[in-house]
Design an enzyme around this catalytic site. Structure first.
Site, mmCIF file in Angstrom:
data_model
loop_
_atom_site.group_PDB
_atom_site.id
_atom_site.type_symbol
_atom_site.label_atom_id
_atom_site.label_comp_id
_atom_site.label_asym_id
_atom_site.label_seq_id
_atom_site.Cartn_x
_atom_site.Cartn_y
_atom_site.Cartn_z
ATOM 1 N N ARG A 92 0.856 -1.206 0.000
ATOM 2 C CA ARG A 92 0.000 0.000 0.000
ATOM 3 C C ARG A 92 0.882 1.243 0.000
ATOM 4 O O ARG A 92 1.691 1.447 0.884
ATOM 5 C CB ARG A 92 -0.917 0.003 1.220
ATOM 6 N N ARG A 149 -4.755 3.523 17.074
ATOM 7 C CA ARG A 149 -5.448 2.871 15.955
ATOM 8 C C ARG A 149 -5.119 3.666 14.702
ATOM 9 O O ARG A 149 -4.367 4.638 14.744
ATOM 10 C CB ARG A 149 -6.948 2.926 16.271
ATOM 11 N N LYS A 150 -5.756 3.319 13.586
ATOM 12 C CA LYS A 150 -5.544 4.111 12.372
ATOM 13 C C LYS A 150 -6.080 5.530 12.542
ATOM 14 O O LYS A 150 -6.878 5.792 13.457
ATOM 15 C CB LYS A 150 -6.215 3.434 11.182
ATOM 16 N N GLY A 153 -17.026 -5.319 1.360
ATOM 17 C CA GLY A 153 -17.111 -6.751 1.610
ATOM 18 C C GLY A 153 -17.420 -7.165 3.032
ATOM 19 O O GLY A 153 -17.689 -8.339 3.309
ATOM 20 N N CYS A 187 -14.643 -0.268 4.122
ATOM 21 C CA CYS A 187 -13.610 0.367 3.295
ATOM 22 C C CYS A 187 -14.208 0.948 2.011
ATOM 23 O O CYS A 187 -13.709 1.928 1.482
ATOM 24 C CB CYS A 187 -12.533 -0.641 2.941
ATOM 25 N N GLY A 188 -15.273 0.340 1.513
ATOM 26 C CA GLY A 188 -15.931 0.829 0.290
ATOM 27 C C GLY A 188 -16.960 1.902 0.575
ATOM 28 O O GLY A 188 -17.669 2.330 -0.334
HETATM 29 FE FE1 SRM Z 1 -9.865 -0.416 4.945
HETATM 30 C C1 SRM Z 1 -8.838 -2.805 7.111
HETATM 31 C C2 SRM Z 1 -8.674 -2.144 2.369
HETATM 32 C C3 SRM Z 1 -10.217 2.317 2.998
HETATM 33 C C4 SRM Z 1 -11.923 0.933 7.314
HETATM 34 N N1 SRM Z 1 -8.857 -2.138 4.777
HETATM 35 C C5 SRM Z 1 -8.495 -2.961 5.806
HETATM 36 C C6 SRM Z 1 -7.557 -4.057 5.325
HETATM 37 C C7 SRM Z 1 -6.160 -3.574 5.533
HETATM 38 C C8 SRM Z 1 -7.778 -5.375 6.060
HETATM 39 C C9 SRM Z 1 -6.781 -6.433 5.694
HETATM 40 O O1 SRM Z 1 -5.696 -6.471 6.270
HETATM 41 O O2 SRM Z 1 -7.078 -7.225 4.823
HETATM 42 C C10 SRM Z 1 -7.966 -4.110 3.829
HETATM 43 C C11 SRM Z 1 -6.898 -4.548 2.867
HETATM 44 C C12 SRM Z 1 -7.510 -5.452 1.823
HETATM 45 C C13 SRM Z 1 -6.695 -5.531 0.589
HETATM 46 O O3 SRM Z 1 -5.954 -6.524 0.413
HETATM 47 O O4 SRM Z 1 -6.830 -4.651 -0.249
HETATM 48 C C14 SRM Z 1 -8.514 -2.711 3.621
HETATM 49 N N2 SRM Z 1 -9.403 0.040 3.080
HETATM 50 C C15 SRM Z 1 -9.019 -0.848 2.132
HETATM 51 C C16 SRM Z 1 -9.020 -0.207 0.759
HETATM 52 C C17 SRM Z 1 -7.949 -0.766 -0.165
HETATM 53 C C18 SRM Z 1 -10.410 -0.402 0.121
HETATM 54 C C19 SRM Z 1 -10.451 -0.105 -1.364
HETATM 55 O O5 SRM Z 1 -10.612 -1.069 -2.118
HETATM 56 O O6 SRM Z 1 -10.293 1.046 -1.759
HETATM 57 C C20 SRM Z 1 -8.869 1.261 1.150
HETATM 58 C C21 SRM Z 1 -7.432 1.668 1.300
HETATM 59 C C22 SRM Z 1 -7.286 3.118 1.633
HETATM 60 C C23 SRM Z 1 -5.854 3.573 1.636
HETATM 61 O O7 SRM Z 1 -5.355 3.836 0.541
HETATM 62 O O8 SRM Z 1 -5.275 3.681 2.715
HETATM 63 C C24 SRM Z 1 -9.536 1.251 2.509
HETATM 64 N N3 SRM Z 1 -10.821 1.348 5.138
HETATM 65 C C25 SRM Z 1 -10.936 2.312 4.182
HETATM 66 C C26 SRM Z 1 -11.923 3.272 4.559
HETATM 67 C C27 SRM Z 1 -12.425 4.427 3.719
HETATM 68 C C28 SRM Z 1 -11.762 5.734 3.985
HETATM 69 O O9 SRM Z 1 -10.705 5.811 4.611
HETATM 70 O O10 SRM Z 1 -12.342 6.716 3.534
HETATM 71 C C29 SRM Z 1 -12.409 2.865 5.793
HETATM 72 C C30 SRM Z 1 -13.554 3.522 6.612
HETATM 73 C C31 SRM Z 1 -13.139 4.843 7.163
HETATM 74 C C32 SRM Z 1 -12.397 4.748 8.451
HETATM 75 O O11 SRM Z 1 -11.381 4.068 8.529
HETATM 76 O O12 SRM Z 1 -12.826 5.389 9.401
HETATM 77 C C33 SRM Z 1 -11.714 1.661 6.146
HETATM 78 N N4 SRM Z 1 -10.280 -0.834 6.883
HETATM 79 C C34 SRM Z 1 -11.199 -0.189 7.660
HETATM 80 C C35 SRM Z 1 -11.289 -0.856 8.922
HETATM 81 C C36 SRM Z 1 -12.195 -0.441 10.127
HETATM 82 C C37 SRM Z 1 -11.433 0.517 10.998
HETATM 83 C C38 SRM Z 1 -11.899 0.555 12.416
HETATM 84 O O13 SRM Z 1 -11.694 1.584 13.071
HETATM 85 O O14 SRM Z 1 -12.425 -0.450 12.918
HETATM 86 C C39 SRM Z 1 -10.405 -1.946 8.880
HETATM 87 C C40 SRM Z 1 -10.128 -2.983 9.982
HETATM 88 C C41 SRM Z 1 -9.041 -2.559 10.886
HETATM 89 O O15 SRM Z 1 -8.376 -1.548 10.676
HETATM 90 O O16 SRM Z 1 -8.861 -3.287 11.854
HETATM 91 C C42 SRM Z 1 -9.794 -1.898 7.575
HETATM 92 FE FE1 SF4 Z 2 -13.880 -5.607 4.615
HETATM 93 FE FE2 SF4 Z 2 -12.249 -3.622 3.946
HETATM 94 FE FE3 SF4 Z 2 -11.636 -6.122 3.315
HETATM 95 FE FE4 SF4 Z 2 -13.607 -4.833 2.047
HETATM 96 S S1 SF4 Z 2 -11.416 -4.371 1.988
HETATM 97 S S2 SF4 Z 2 -13.703 -6.898 2.785
HETATM 98 S S3 SF4 Z 2 -14.518 -3.688 3.739
HETATM 99 S S4 SF4 Z 2 -11.781 -5.215 5.358
#
Ligand code: SRM
Ligand code: SF4
Length: 513
Positions: A68, A182-183, A436, A441-442
Site C-alpha cells: 500500500r 489505531r488508524k 465486503g 472500506c468501500g
Molecule cells: Fe480499509 C482494514 C482495504 C479504505 C476501514 N482495509 C483494511 C484491510 C487492511 C484489512 C486487511 O488487512 O485485509 C484491507 C486490505 C484489503 C486488501 O488486500 O486490499 C482494507 N481500506 C481498504 C481499501 C484498499 C479499500 C479499497 O478497495 O479502496 C482502502 C485503502 C485506503 C488507503 O489507501 O489507505 C480502505 N478502510 C478504508 C476506509 C475508507 C476511507 O478511509 O475513507 C475505511 C472507513 C473509514 C475509516 O477508517 O474510518 C476503512 N479498513 C477499515 C477498517 C475499520 C477501521 C476501524 O476503526 O475499525 C479496517 C479494519 C481494521 O483496521 O482493523 C480496515
Molecule cells: Fe472488509 Fe475492507 Fe476487506 Fe472490504 S477491503 S472486505 S470492507 S476489510
C-alpha cells in the site's frame, strides 16, 4: 514518548506487540526478511509489523504480498507510475494495482525477496509506502483538482504534502507517530464540493472565510468501523493554511498520548472525544498549540453538489483541460499503468491524479492535443463517458484478496452493474458502493445505494449476502446513509436493485430487455 494508561498485563495483543517492538523497527530488518523468505519470518513481524512499511501479508494469497503506497493528494508523476508498472509487471498474472477509496494505490503479487529492491526504486523517484497500514495515519486526501480547478478556493497540494512529510519524516518513517492507538484519517478539502468526503475522516479541513480571510473550519472524529460509524463533528476551530500542519501534529500527539487503547473496538479518535467531551478536547488542542485557536467561521464554503471529475473540463489555466477517466472498480494492470504514464507524458505534463471514487484524472492537456488524446485507444477501456451506473460504482477489495471479506465484491459489482445497464435506461448517475464486510472500506454509508457484505441464510444454506444502505449524501450537506434492509442473498439482489433504480432513481426498462 507514547503513554498508555493500561497496565502491561491488560494490554491487548496489538498494544503488547507494539510495546515489545515498534512496527517501524522492521525497516532495518527488511534485507534479512528478503533473504529468509516469508515462511521463515516471525509471524508478528510478517503479519503485522510489516504493515508499518506498507507491506501486507495476505492470508488469501500467502507469499504474494500487497503493497500500500502513500500518494499525497492522489498525485503522481509518469516516472513514478512507470516504476510502479515495472514492479507490478514482474509478477505476471499475480500483479495488479488497485486505486483505493483514499486516492491511493495498492500493488499486488509482491514477493518479500523483492522488497529491498522495490524500496530502493521508490527512493529514487520519491515514492514511499511507509506508515500506510496498522496504527498509523493513512494516505492524506486532498482536492483531486487542486491547482487546476476553475472554482478552487484553496490549493491543497502543498499542504497535504507538508502534513505527510511531518507525519512520515519525509517518507523515511517517523517514530513519533508510529504508535497511535489505531488508524487515523486526515483529509483537506480545497474546493466547493468536498471531493474528499471530509466528514468521514478523524480530522478534516473545510474551506471557510473568517473576516474576509480564507482558511479552514476543522471537523474531528469521523470514522467507520464494524462496531460504529460516525460523521465528523465541528471542533469549533478555524485555522489559516499555514497553521494546518501544527494542528495536525497537536491532534495526533493528543490522540497518541491520551487516546483509548485497551479495547481496539473503541480506540478511534471519536471515542476519546466522547469520553472528554468536545469542549475539553478543543481546550487540550488549544493549550498545546503555539497560536491561539480561533473559533470556527460561521459557515464553510461547501455549497456545491459533489463532482465526480469524469469527462473533459477546462482548467483555470487558459488553454488547458483536465480529463477524468473512469477505471472500473479501480483495477489496473501493468499495461494500464504503462499506458497511463505514456498518455500523461505525451498529452499532458506527465502528471496523473487519483480520486476517492477510484478513478484517474490526466491534467494539463493543451487544447491543441485534446482531440487526439480523446481518440487514444486507452479511452475505450477507461472511458470519459461511462454509463450512469458504472460511472459511480465503487468497490472495496473483497474476498479475492482480503481475509476480512464476507463476500466477493469487485467482480460481482461489475457484473451486476453491467446486467442492470443492459436492462435499464438510467437518467442520472447513481452512486452504488460495495464493501465486503462491516469495516466499510468501500464507504457504503456515503452512497445513494450502499451494499455491505454479510453472510445470510436461505433454505437452510449459508450464502453470501448484503445489508442495504440508502440515503448517503455527499458534497453540500453531506450526511451518512442508513441500513434499510439486512441479509439480502446476493443471488436475489439484482431484482431488488432494479426495482430501487426504477422507483427511486427514475430508471425505465429498455425496450425488449
Ligand atoms: Fe480499509 C482494514 C482495504 C479504505 C476501514 N482495509 C483494511 C484491510 C487492511 C484489512 C486487511 O488487512 O485485509 C484491507 C486490505 C484489503 C486488501 O488486500 O486490499 C482494507 N481500506 C481498504 C481499501 C484498499 C479499500 C479499497 O478497495 O479502496 C482502502 C485503502 C485506503 C488507503 O489507501 O489507505 C480502505 N478502510 C478504508 C476506509 C475508507 C476511507 O478511509 O475513507 C475505511 C472507513 C473509514 C475509516 O477508517 O474510518 C476503512 N479498513 C477499515 C477498517 C475499520 C477501521 C476501524 O476503526 O475499525 C479496517 C479494519 C481494521 O483496521 O482493523 C480496515
Ligand atoms: Fe472488509 Fe475492507 Fe476487506 Fe472490504 S477491503 S472486505 S470492507 S476489510
Amino acid at each position: 514518548m507514547t503513554t498508555t494508561t493500561a497496565k502491561p498485563s491488560t494490554l491487548n495483543k496489538f498494544e503488547k506487540f507494539k510495546a515489545e517492538k515498534d512496527g517501524l523497527a522492521v525497516k532495518s530488518e527488511i534485507e534479512q526478511f528478503a533473504r529468509m523468505g516469508w515462511e521463515a519470518m516471525d509471524e508478528t513481524d510478517r503479519d503485522h509489523r510489516l504493515k508499518w512499511l506498507g507491506v501486507f501479508f495476505r492470508p488469501v494469497t500467502p507469499g504474494k504480498f500487497m503493497l500500500r503506497m502513500r500518494i499525497p493528494n492522489g498525485i503522481l508523476t509518469s516516472q513514478q507510475m512507470r516504476v510502479l508498472a515495472e514492479i507490478v509487471q514482474r509478477y505476471g498474472e499475480d500483479g495488479n494495482a488497485d486505486i483505493t477509496t483514499r486516492q491511493n494505490l495498492q500493488l499486488r503479487g509482491i514477493r518479500i525477496e523483492d522488497i529491498p529492491d522495490i524500496f530502493n526504486r521508490f527512493e529514487q523517484v520519491g515514492l514511499t509506502s511507509v506508515q500506510s497500514g496498522m496504527d498509523n495515519v493513512r494516505n492524506i486526501t486532498g482536492s483531486p483538482v487542486a491547482g487546476i480547478d476553475r472554482d478552487e478556493l484553496i490549493d491543497t497540494r502543498e499542504l497535504v504534502q507538508a502534513v505527510q512529510d511531518t507525519i512520515t519524516n519525509s517518507g523515511q518513517g517517523n517514530p513519533e507517530f508510529t504508535n497511535l492507538p489505531r488508524k487515523f484519517n486526515i483529509a483537506i478539502a480545497g474546493g466547493r464540493d468536498n471531493s474528499v468526503h471530509a466528514e468521514i475522516n478523524d480530522l478534516a479541513f473545510l474551506p471557510a472565510y473568517k473576516e474576509g480571510t480564507l482558511g479552514f473550519n476543522v471537523i474531528v472524529g469521523g470514522f467507520f468501523s464494524g462496531k460504529r460509524c460516525e460523521a465528523a463533528i465541528p471542533l469549533n476551530a478555524w485555522v489559516e493554511a499555514h497553521q494546518v500542519v501544527e494542528l495536525c501534529r497537536v491532534v495526533l500527539e493528543i490522540y497518541r498520548d491520551c487516546g483509548l487503547r485497551a479495547n481496539r473496538q473503541k480506540a478511534r479518535l471519536m471515542w476519546l472525544i466522547d469520553e472528554w467531551g468536545i469542549e475539553k478536547f478543543r481546550s487540550e488542542v488549544d493549550q498545546k498549540l503555539s497560536y491561539p485557536l480561533q473559533t470556527a467561521a460561521p459557515k464553510d464554503e461547501i455549497d456545491w453538489e459533489k463532482r465526480d471529475h469524469i469527462g473533459v473540463y477546462p482548467q483555470k489555466q487558459e488553454g488547458y483541460h483536465y480529463v477524468g477517466l473512469h477505471v472500473p472498480v479501480g483495477r489496473l494492470f501493468a499495461t494500464d499503468l504503462f499506458d497511463l504514464a505514456r498518455v500523461a507524458e505525451v498529452y499532458g505534463s506527465g502528471e496523473i491524479r487519483l480520486t476517492v471514487e477510484q478513478n484517474i484524472i490526466i491534467p494539463q492537456i493543451p487544447n491543441s492535443r485534446l482531440e487526439t488524446f480523446l481518440a487514444e485507444p486507452l479511452l475505450q477501456k477507461f472511458s470519459t463517458q461511462p454509463e450512469p451506473l458504472s460511472r459511480a460504482l465503487v468497490s472495496c477489495t473483497g474476498s479475492q484478496f482480503c481475509n476480512f471479506a464476507l463476500i466477493e465484491t469487485k467482480n460481482r459489482a461489475l457484473a451486476m452493474i453491467r446486467e442492470l445497464e443492459a436492462e435499464l435506461c438510467v437518467p442520472q448517475s447513481v452512486r452504488i458502493h460495495w464493501t465486503g464486510c462491516p469495516n466499510s472500506c468501500g464507504q457504503p454509508q456515503v452512497a445513494d445505494i450502499g451494499l455491505m457484505g454479510t453472510k445470510t441464510r436461505k433454505e437452510g444454506k449459508t450464502l453470501e449476502g448484503v445489508d442495504l444502505y440508502m440515503g448517503g449524501k455527499v458534497g453540500k450537506d453531506a450526511h451518512l446513509g442508513q441500513c434499510v434492509q439486512k441479509g439480502i442473498p446476493c443471488e436475489d439482489l439484482k431484482p431488488i436493485l432494479r426495482n430501487l433504480l426504477i422507483e427511486r432513481f427514475g430508471a425505465t426498462p429498455k425496450v425488449g430487455a
